[in-house]
Design a protein around this motif. Structure first.
Motif, PDB file in Angstrom:
ATOM      1  N   PHE A  95       0.819  -1.197   0.000  1.00  0.00           N
ATOM      2  CA  PHE A  95       0.000   0.000   0.000  1.00  0.00           C
ATOM      3  C   PHE A  95       0.863   1.260   0.000  1.00  0.00           C
ATOM      4  O   PHE A  95       0.616   2.197  -0.764  1.00  0.00           O
ATOM      5  N   GLY A  96       1.877   1.312   0.847  1.00  0.00           N
ATOM      6  CA  GLY A  96       2.731   2.492   0.957  1.00  0.00           C
ATOM      7  C   GLY A  96       3.428   2.832  -0.350  1.00  0.00           C
ATOM      8  O   GLY A  96       3.573   4.007  -0.705  1.00  0.00           O
ATOM      9  N   ARG A 119      -4.196  11.430  -3.772  1.00  0.00           N
ATOM     10  CA  ARG A 119      -4.048  10.862  -2.431  1.00  0.00           C
ATOM     11  C   ARG A 119      -4.689   9.483  -2.405  1.00  0.00           C
ATOM     12  O   ARG A 119      -5.755   9.273  -2.989  1.00  0.00           O
ATOM     13  N   ALA A 120      -4.043   8.583  -1.704  1.00  0.00           N
ATOM     14  CA  ALA A 120      -4.584   7.242  -1.514  1.00  0.00           C
ATOM     15  C   ALA A 120      -4.665   6.979  -0.016  1.00  0.00           C
ATOM     16  O   ALA A 120      -3.710   7.235   0.716  1.00  0.00           O
ATOM     17  N   GLN A 121      -5.819   6.498   0.424  1.00  0.00           N
ATOM     18  CA  GLN A 121      -6.023   6.152   1.824  1.00  0.00           C
ATOM     19  C   GLN A 121      -6.725   4.811   1.905  1.00  0.00           C
ATOM     20  O   GLN A 121      -7.609   4.528   1.087  1.00  0.00           O
ATOM     21  N   LYS A 122      -6.359   4.025   2.903  1.00  0.00           N
ATOM     22  CA  LYS A 122      -7.092   2.786   3.123  1.00  0.00           C
ATOM     23  C   LYS A 122      -8.543   3.142   3.430  1.00  0.00           C
ATOM     24  O   LYS A 122      -8.821   4.121   4.125  1.00  0.00           O
ATOM     25  N   GLU A 123      -9.451   2.345   2.888  1.00  0.00           N
ATOM     26  CA  GLU A 123     -10.878   2.649   3.033  1.00  0.00           C
ATOM     27  C   GLU A 123     -11.295   2.781   4.494  1.00  0.00           C
ATOM     28  O   GLU A 123     -12.029   3.706   4.852  1.00  0.00           O
ATOM     29  N   GLU A 124     -10.819   1.900   5.343  1.00  0.00           N
ATOM     30  CA  GLU A 124     -11.250   1.935   6.747  1.00  0.00           C
ATOM     31  C   GLU A 124     -10.820   3.245   7.418  1.00  0.00           C
ATOM     32  O   GLU A 124     -11.567   3.828   8.211  1.00  0.00           O
TER      33      GLU A 124
END
Length: 95
Positions: free
Chosen positions: A63-64, A82-87
């Protein structure tokens, strides 16, 4: 619609509209076996805004690394990605 799937990521893209933004991002995702589950995109007075929900479960990429590389693509094409984990995204946007 909540999900417990730890592989889902929210990608947001904001900036001035230009030819090829979606193509560049989707090509990167496809090349890394990242599946687009949902996508919403608008252009208002020349401003581009896109939100994607993607699934990293079939990708070998951490992910990183994906987060960093998407940020670099954004710099190259003049938008902020920007990318963020959904949770995490959902927790940050709870009312």
């Amino acid at each position: 619609m909540e999900s417990n799937n730890k592989n889902r990521t929210i990608i947001t893209v904001v900036g001035m509209d230009a030819v090829g933004i979606i193509a560049k991002i989707c090509t990167y995702l496809s090349n890394n076996h990242i599946n687009v589950l949902d996508i919403s995109q608008t252009i208002v007075d020349g401003l581009f805004n896109m939100m994607m929900i993607v699934d990293l479960s079939k990708s070998d990429m951490a992910f990183g690394q994906c987060q960093k590389e998407l940020g670099q693509i954004g710099e190259e094409i003049g938008v902020e990605i920007r990318a963020q984990k959904e949770e995490i995204f959902r927790m940050m946007h709870r009312v």
